[in-house]
Design a protein around this motif. Structure first.
Motif, mmCIF file in Angstrom:
data_model
loop_
_atom_site.group_PDB
_atom_site.id
_atom_site.type_symbol
_atom_site.label_atom_id
_atom_site.label_comp_id
_atom_site.label_asym_id
_atom_site.label_seq_id
_atom_site.Cartn_x
_atom_site.Cartn_y
_atom_site.Cartn_z
ATOM 1 N N SER A 165 -24.831 -45.103 12.274
ATOM 2 C CA SER A 165 -25.440 -46.287 11.659
ATOM 3 C C SER A 165 -24.422 -47.395 11.433
ATOM 4 N N CYS A 166 -23.182 -47.010 11.139
ATOM 5 C CA CYS A 166 -22.149 -48.003 10.798
ATOM 6 C C CYS A 166 -21.371 -48.513 12.008
ATOM 7 N N VAL A 167 -21.409 -47.755 13.123
ATOM 8 C CA VAL A 167 -20.591 -48.139 14.271
ATOM 9 C C VAL A 167 -21.005 -49.492 14.828
ATOM 10 N N ILE A 168 -22.251 -49.880 14.586
ATOM 11 C CA ILE A 168 -22.728 -51.166 15.100
ATOM 12 C C ILE A 168 -21.918 -52.333 14.520
ATOM 13 N N PHE A 169 -21.381 -52.137 13.306
ATOM 14 C CA PHE A 169 -20.624 -53.220 12.672
ATOM 15 C C PHE A 169 -19.208 -53.345 13.236
ATOM 16 N N PHE A 170 -18.820 -52.395 14.074
ATOM 17 C CA PHE A 170 -17.483 -52.421 14.668
ATOM 18 C C PHE A 170 -17.561 -52.669 16.179
ATOM 19 N N HIS A 171 -18.591 -53.406 16.581
ATOM 20 C CA HIS A 171 -18.807 -53.613 18.017
ATOM 21 C C HIS A 171 -17.669 -54.391 18.668
ATOM 22 N N ARG A 172 -16.986 -55.242 17.902
ATOM 23 C CA ARG A 172 -15.886 -56.016 18.500
ATOM 24 C C ARG A 172 -14.765 -55.089 18.957
ATOM 25 N N ARG A 173 -14.527 -54.037 18.204
ATOM 26 C CA ARG A 173 -13.521 -53.060 18.620
ATOM 27 C C ARG A 173 -14.025 -52.235 19.797
ATOM 28 N N VAL A 174 -15.322 -51.937 19.787
ATOM 29 C CA VAL A 174 -15.897 -51.171 20.896
ATOM 30 C C VAL A 174 -15.795 -51.953 22.192
ATOM 31 N N GLU A 175 -15.973 -53.267 22.094
ATOM 32 C CA GLU A 175 -15.896 -54.115 23.289
ATOM 33 C C GLU A 175 -14.532 -54.027 23.962
ATOM 34 N N LYS A 176 -13.496 -53.734 23.186
ATOM 35 C CA LYS A 176 -12.143 -53.688 23.749
ATOM 36 C C LYS A 176 -11.886 -52.412 24.540
ATOM 37 N N LEU A 177 -12.752 -51.426 24.361
ATOM 38 C CA LEU A 177 -12.609 -50.192 25.136
ATOM 39 C C LEU A 177 -13.096 -50.445 26.557
ATOM 40 N N PRO A 178 -12.311 -50.090 27.561
ATOM 41 C CA PRO A 178 -12.637 -50.440 28.954
ATOM 42 C C PRO A 178 -14.059 -50.087 29.373
ATOM 43 N N LEU A 179 -14.460 -48.854 29.216
ATOM 44 C CA LEU A 179 -15.769 -48.427 29.686
ATOM 45 C C LEU A 179 -16.895 -49.074 28.886
ATOM 46 N N PHE A 180 -16.792 -49.007 27.557
ATOM 47 C CA PHE A 180 -17.866 -49.548 26.722
ATOM 48 C C PHE A 180 -17.943 -51.069 26.842
ATOM 49 N N GLY A 181 -16.790 -51.714 26.928
ATOM 50 C CA GLY A 181 -16.785 -53.163 27.087
ATOM 51 C C GLY A 181 -17.466 -53.589 28.369
ATOM 52 N N ASP A 182 -17.175 -52.894 29.461
ATOM 53 C CA ASP A 182 -17.807 -53.217 30.742
ATOM 54 C C ASP A 182 -19.314 -52.998 30.684
ATOM 55 N N LEU A 183 -19.727 -51.917 30.032
ATOM 56 C CA LEU A 183 -21.163 -51.648 29.907
ATOM 57 C C LEU A 183 -21.867 -52.728 29.092
ATOM 58 N N MET A 184 -21.216 -53.187 28.012
ATOM 59 C CA MET A 184 -21.816 -54.237 27.193
ATOM 60 C C MET A 184 -21.926 -55.542 27.965
ATOM 61 N N HIS A 185 -20.896 -55.882 28.725
ATOM 62 C CA HIS A 185 -20.952 -57.112 29.523
ATOM 63 C C HIS A 185 -22.008 -57.011 30.622
ATOM 64 N N TRP A 186 -22.106 -55.817 31.230
ATOM 65 C CA TRP A 186 -23.125 -55.618 32.254
ATOM 66 C C TRP A 186 -24.522 -55.728 31.648
ATOM 67 N N GLY A 187 -24.706 -55.117 30.479
ATOM 68 C CA GLY A 187 -25.994 -55.205 29.804
ATOM 69 C C GLY A 187 -26.332 -56.624 29.405
ATOM 70 N N ASP A 188 -25.325 -57.390 29.031
ATOM 71 C CA ASP A 188 -25.543 -58.786 28.659
ATOM 72 C C ASP A 188 -26.037 -59.598 29.858
ATOM 73 N N ARG A 189 -25.477 -59.295 31.027
ATOM 74 C CA ARG A 189 -25.875 -60.038 32.229
ATOM 75 C C ARG A 189 -27.312 -59.735 32.620
ATOM 76 N N ILE A 190 -27.677 -58.460 32.627
ATOM 77 C CA ILE A 190 -29.021 -58.110 33.107
ATOM 78 C C ILE A 190 -30.108 -58.442 32.084
ATOM 79 N N THR A 191 -29.726 -58.645 30.813
ATOM 80 C CA THR A 191 -30.717 -58.988 29.779
ATOM 81 C C THR A 191 -30.664 -60.481 29.447
ATOM 82 N N HIS A 192 -29.918 -61.230 30.237
ATOM 83 C CA HIS A 192 -29.822 -62.685 30.053
ATOM 84 C C HIS A 192 -29.315 -63.058 28.652
ATOM 85 N N GLY A 193 -28.271 -62.377 28.228
ATOM 86 C CA GLY A 193 -27.616 -62.735 26.970
ATOM 87 C C GLY A 193 -28.143 -62.037 25.740
#
Length: 332
Positions: A165-193
């Motif tokens: 439940s709390c990990v969502i508040f640390f998404h900026r740190r998650v974004e810095k992880l190679p795999l998770f960051g790439d997945l978030m950017h990919w998800g952002d592209r296919i969902t139009h932001g």
């Protein structure tokens, strides 16, 4: 699950005997307290929508909260199914550019509620350990080792739930992880932001952590413990005084079982858990069954009352369309 429920609730003589002794006037304060619990839930969501500037009136918050409770009995997934309908309806009613944020407020409302519930359960586990060590199951002989393991597993589930439940508040740190960051950017592209908008909404909530903390504390006392108070009124109607720790532990752990999306509205799993713990606390099994059935009837009454809000809601047609799509998706 069906066999376990029938084992607990399948002796009508025990239930009938306790029901005849029940003072039904106690249903009035039980219903009043449970209604207060619902009003606080609606207020909590209203406060969360205000933080993201989502346009929602207090009546709409109450109406959609009641409708969500109603559809939790219809849509597969229990309470989650009701939340899905709320998200769909709110997104239809929200202005362009705020649909994602509106849906996100419902997710955040669920997160705050779960954090409060898991915290309450963790605070209870140590003082309630002697009680839980007395738990017996009718179809499974338990050893002390098995009971201790169950307590540890429950604690682990609560801790894991808090972490998730709390990990969502640390998404900026998650974004810095190679795999998770790439997945978030990919998800952002296919969902139009959409991902970016959700993370931006999370940042807004994170900046108002003090109010989130207040809402969490309010949820412990005026959401989760209010259900305990409602249950205590029912037990009082049976002429039974249950130790506070036993009652709080039974209802709290029962509410956790109710989160499992297997039974409509959590009914079934919650009933079995509460009856089991009450019996371990010395409550006669017939009284425990009757009290739980009356409590479940109270919950069902308010869930079904949500159907009235659905019928007389000005946005009912929108809700009907959303419900039809959700049912088609669940059946497909």
């Amino acid at each position: 699950m069906k066999n376990v429920v029938s084992t607990y609730l399948g002796n009508p003589e025990e239930i009938a005997a306790s029901s005849r002794a029940f003072n039904y006037w106690w249903l009035i304060p039980a219903c009043a307290i449970y209604l207060g619990h619902i009003l606080v839930c609606a207020w909590r969501w209203y406060r969360l929508t205000g933080m993201l500037n989502v346009q929602l009136s207090t009546f709409e918050a109450l109406s959609l909260t009641m409708q969500g409770n109603f559809f939790s009995l219809v849509i597969p997934g229990g309470a989650i199914g009701g939340d899905v309908v709320k998200m769909g309806v709110l997104s239809k009613r929200s202005k362009a550019g705020s649909k994602v944020e509106g849906a996100f407020t419902i997710l955040m409302d669920r997160i705050i509620g779960m954090i409060a519930l898991f915290l309450l359960a963790l605070m209870l586990l140590i003082p309630a350990t002697p009680l839980l060590m007395k738990v017996e199951l009718p179809q499974l002989p338990l050893t002390d080792t098995m009971r201790i393991t169950g307590i540890i597993v429950l604690a682990g589930l609560c801790i894991a739930g808090l972490a998730a439940s709390c990990v969502i508040f640390f998404h900026r740190r998650v974004e810095k992880l190679p795999l998770f960051g790439d997945l978030m950017h990919w998800g952002d592209r296919i969902t139009h932001g959409m991902v970016s908008r959700m993370t931006a909404a999370t940042d807004i909530y994170a900046k108002q952590w003090k109010e989130l903390a207040v809402l969490t504390i309010v949820s412990i006392f005026f959401v989760h413990l209010m259900t305990v108070a409602a249950f205590s009124c029912i037990m009082a109607g049976l002429g039974i005084t249950v130790p506070v720790l036993t009652l709080v532990t039974a209802v709290t752990i029962g509410n956790i079982a109710g989160l499992i999306p297997l039974c409509p509205g959590g009914i079934g799993g919650r009933d079995v858990v509460i009856i089991t713990i009450l019996a371990a606390g010395g409550v006669a099994i017939g009284d425990a069954k009757t009290g739980q059935l009356l409590y479940t009837a109270t919950v069902l009454f308010f869930n079904l009352l949500g159907g009235v809000f659905f019928l007389f809601d000005p946005g009912r047609k929108t809700t009907e369309e959303t419900l039809k799509k959700e049912l088609e998706a669940s059946n497909g």
